[in-house]
Design a protein around this motif. Structure first.
Motif, short mmCIF file in Angstrom:
data_model
loop_
_atom_site.label_atom_id
_atom_site.label_comp_id
_atom_site.label_asym_id
_atom_site.label_seq_id
_atom_site.Cartn_x
_atom_site.Cartn_y
_atom_site.Cartn_z
N THR A 1 -3.16 5.63 5.94
CA THR A 1 -4.38 6.60 5.17
C THR A 1 -4.62 7.77 6.23
OG1 THR A 1 -5.57 4.54 4.66
CG2 THR A 1 -6.22 6.49 5.07
N ARG A 2 -4.90 8.53 7.19
CA ARG A 2 -4.57 8.87 7.77
C ARG A 2 -4.19 9.84 7.91
NH1 ARG A 2 -7.39 5.33 11.82
NH2 ARG A 2 -9.33 5.37 12.18
N THR B 1 0.77 -0.93 -0.15
CA THR B 1 0.32 0.06 -0.35
C THR B 1 1.11 1.16 -0.01
OG1 THR B 1 -1.70 -1.11 1.03
CG2 THR B 1 -1.57 1.38 1.14
N VAL C 1 -7.29 10.93 0.17
CA VAL C 1 -6.58 9.60 0.55
C VAL C 1 -7.81 9.09 1.75
CG1 VAL C 1 -4.94 8.20 1.48
CG2 VAL C 1 -3.85 10.20 0.41
N ASN C 2 -8.26 8.01 1.55
CA ASN C 2 -9.41 7.38 1.80
C ASN C 2 -9.35 5.32 2.38
OD1 ASN C 2 -10.87 10.02 3.72
ND2 ASN C 2 -10.83 9.91 1.12
N CYS C 3 -10.01 5.28 3.44
CA CYS C 3 -9.91 3.88 3.66
C CYS C 3 -11.02 2.73 3.36
CB CYS C 3 -8.67 3.51 4.43
SG CYS C 3 -8.28 1.59 4.67
N SER D 1 -8.93 -1.66 4.37
CA SER D 1 -8.58 -1.94 5.46
C SER D 1 -9.31 -3.75 5.95
CB SER D 1 -8.74 -0.81 6.61
OG SER D 1 -8.51 -1.73 7.20
N ALA E 1 -2.68 11.45 4.25
CA ALA E 1 -4.50 12.04 3.54
C ALA E 1 -3.69 13.44 4.01
CB ALA E 1 -5.57 11.77 4.72
N GLU F 1 -4.84 1.49 8.57
CA GLU F 1 -5.66 2.52 8.45
C GLU F 1 -4.62 3.62 9.44
OE1 GLU F 1 -8.78 1.67 10.80
OE2 GLU F 1 -9.42 0.12 10.39
N THR G 1 -7.26 2.78 -0.23
CA THR G 1 -7.11 2.33 0.74
C THR G 1 -7.81 1.12 1.18
OG1 THR G 1 -7.02 3.04 2.56
CG2 THR G 1 -4.25 3.40 0.79
N ALA H 1 0.75 4.08 -3.21
CA ALA H 1 0.57 5.36 -3.14
C ALA H 1 1.88 5.91 -3.33
CB ALA H 1 0.01 5.52 -1.59
#
Length: 239
Positions: A156-157, A108, A170-172, A131, A160, A153, A129, A112
């Protein structure tokens, strides 16, 4: 045709949830490239296919460059490729742990990282992404898989926040028990399903289309102001 003119890469896109997401994007007018180590049991069908090993930086770098050169843009990345190697922590083989972390988490990250320069060329884009409900819920034997998804997770945060100035969100997605891919074995195991099935408030396992619709939401303009979010798609799963 909410994705008309857009180009997407879906890793692990030749089967399971990745395939369902890719097909949902195509129906909305997107040019989708399914990237995986192999084309899958029935090939890529009408979808474009590019071989990639998400654990290998050079392979991922070549994928992004090849797709951009072929289509002249890149708008969406769905980092979906993943594996699971279940087993008790005290007995889990180190190579199985490493394979899960390397494929799920490192894969991942690499996808990215290598997609960013291309996504920002045309003013930004979207990264989705993948999870799992097991990222936040304890299940025996899931140490490697759950750890990789929990880390995704948080990645991702962080990503983002870091990518937002470049116009990239960027979201999951966090699926629960889905009757597709790795989740199909659980849904068809009568002993396990008798234990876990009752924990889903809507009373059924999810379908691949349930996840694909959520992935579509994160790709279209409706979610333009959503960033750094983990979207659970689990039918109201309690634990």
């Amino acid at each position: 045709m909410r994705l008309a003119g857009k180009v997407a890469i879906v890793t692990g896109g030749t089967r399971g949830l990745g395939r369902a997401i890719a097909e949902a994007y195509v129906k909305e007018g997107c040019q989708v490239v399914c990237a995986a180590r192999e084309a899958g049991p029935d090939g890529a069908g009408d979808l474009a296919f590019r071989q990639v090993d998400v654990r290998d930086p050079a392979s991922v770098r070549a994928l992004m460059r090849t797709v951009y050169d072929a289509y002249g843009r890149l708008d969406l990345l769905v980092a979906n490729a993943g594996v699971s190697r279940p087993g008790p922590s005290a007995e889990l083989a180190p190579q199985d742990w490493a394979e899960v972390i390397d494929t799920n988490l490192n894969g991942t990250f690499l996808c990215a990282r290598e997609a960013v320069p291309y996504l920002e060329k045309d003013g930004g884009g979207r990264i989705v992404t993948m999870s799992s409900a097991l990222a936040t819920r304890v299940a025996r034997g899931s140490a490697a898989y759950a750890s990789s998804k929990a880390a995704i997770e948080m990645f991702t945060r962080v990503a983002a926040v870091e990518f937002a100035p470049r116009g990239i969100t960027v979201n999951c997605l966090s699926p629960g028990f889905i009757d597709e891919g790795m989740g199909r074995e659980l849904a068809r195991n009568e002993r396990l399903w008798s234990h876990y099935g009752g924990k889903i408030s809507v009373g059924r396992a999810g379908g691949a289309d349930d996840v694909a619709r959520a992935a579509l939401f994160l790709a279209v303009e409706d979610s333009a102001y959503v960033n750094g979010h983990v979207l659970e798609v689990n039918g109201g799963l309690s634990w």
